[in-house]
Design a protein around this motif. Sequence first.
Motif, PDB file in Angstrom:
ATOM      1  N   PRO A  65       0.817  -1.208   0.000  1.00 41.28           N
ATOM      2  CA  PRO A  65       0.000   0.000   0.000  1.00 41.28           C
ATOM      3  C   PRO A  65       0.860   1.273   0.000  1.00 41.28           C
ATOM      4  O   PRO A  65       1.956   1.283   0.563  1.00 41.28           O
ATOM      5  CB  PRO A  65      -0.784  -0.119   1.309  1.00 41.28           C
ATOM      6  N   ILE A  66       0.349   2.313  -0.620  1.00 39.28           N
ATOM      7  CA  ILE A  66       1.015   3.623  -0.599  1.00 39.28           C
ATOM      8  C   ILE A  66       0.068   4.607   0.087  1.00 39.28           C
ATOM      9  O   ILE A  66      -1.101   4.709  -0.284  1.00 39.28           O
ATOM     10  CB  ILE A  66       1.278   4.163  -2.026  1.00 39.28           C
ATOM     11  N   VAL A  67       0.594   5.334   1.056  1.00 37.13           N
ATOM     12  CA  VAL A  67      -0.210   6.366   1.721  1.00 37.13           C
ATOM     13  C   VAL A  67      -0.120   7.636   0.873  1.00 37.13           C
ATOM     14  O   VAL A  67       0.955   8.205   0.712  1.00 37.13           O
ATOM     15  CB  VAL A  67       0.304   6.631   3.147  1.00 37.13           C
ATOM     16  N   VAL A  68      -1.258   8.047   0.334  1.00 37.16           N
ATOM     17  CA  VAL A  68      -1.250   9.202  -0.577  1.00 37.16           C
ATOM     18  C   VAL A  68      -2.046  10.388  -0.014  1.00 37.16           C
ATOM     19  O   VAL A  68      -2.104  11.451  -0.618  1.00 37.16           O
ATOM     20  CB  VAL A  68      -1.833   8.818  -1.964  1.00 37.16           C
ATOM     21  N   GLY A  69      -2.669  10.196   1.169  1.00 38.98           N
ATOM     22  CA  GLY A  69      -3.439  11.283   1.786  1.00 38.98           C
ATOM     23  C   GLY A  69      -3.660  10.956   3.244  1.00 38.98           C
ATOM     24  O   GLY A  69      -3.171   9.933   3.732  1.00 38.98           O
TER      25      GLY A  69
END
Length: 327
Positions: A97-101
């Motif tokens: 997963p990538i935290v984008v917000g």
Amino acid sequence: MHETLNTTSVGSFPKPERLLEARRQRRQGRISEEDLQAEERLATVDVIRLQEDLGLDILVHGEMERGDMVAYFAERWTGFEESLPVRSYGNRYYRKPIVVGPVGPAPELLGVGAYRAAQALTDRPVKGMLTGPYTCCDWSFNAHYADRRALVLDLAAIIHEEAKALDEAGCQYIQIDEPALSTRPDELPLAIEAMEIVTAGIRARTISHICYGDFDKIYPDLLQLPVRQLDLEAQNRGFELLDLLARHPWPADKELALGVVDVHRHRIETVEEVERGILQALQIVPAELLYIDPDCGMKTRTWEEARQKLTVMMEAVARVREAVGLL
Ligand SMILES: [Zn+2]
């Protein structure tokens, strides 16, 4: 339930081929979400029955709805996106997963439904299973938060709501897995701070499973983690962990769940070697504080290997119980 030396499992169980096939078909849009969930429920029944048949005291639901223990949550919480597949263990790949917000909860709670469904199948207590905030951060790419602490604390607030819902549903054992905890000893205080948020006001017994560990770097500080029970792997290093634990007095307010069968090897342990490990642990931790389980989740084993390893574990516990005269 026994008064001493209770037996349990860490979390995941092997997924049956028909569930894997249903998941493939779901991805291709050939079956509905309801069809997939029906397969997950069938598989959960098998997991509960197996544990009951073998006589385990505290059961798990087997995590049939989850692939990866972090991605399952990240795919449903807000603020995350999926990466391209990255390698996790051996030749297994997953989408990190990538935290984008800013991270936020899913429209509905993620842990309590699986708990309720499994608990309805048995009179024995079933654990509620969550992944801890530190591990959710550590196993994601952070492309939004200025520092890891801010991300970990936001995740802790979301996971606290999950724990509260399990507690209110009557769950007696809530496990918040932090396998990543041993990888960066300097961040142990952050993991402790986050776990305080997660477990605040929870009446259920709280547990944290930690593995892949360089435990000597975080022990005995790890005892400060605000959970009632630490669940640690011991078999895969020949019970070396016990030498480390023996160097410090075991605290009267902590329970230890000891991993006694290796989940990453096909070899089935002998009853004798598991029995020896448990007897050694009893020199350090009193029987009423000692729980016995596998080293980790069993999803990488075959169903037959999982059954055999748990059978060995239960036989070893029975022998120890008889040898030492435990209730
Ligand atoms: Zn583990």
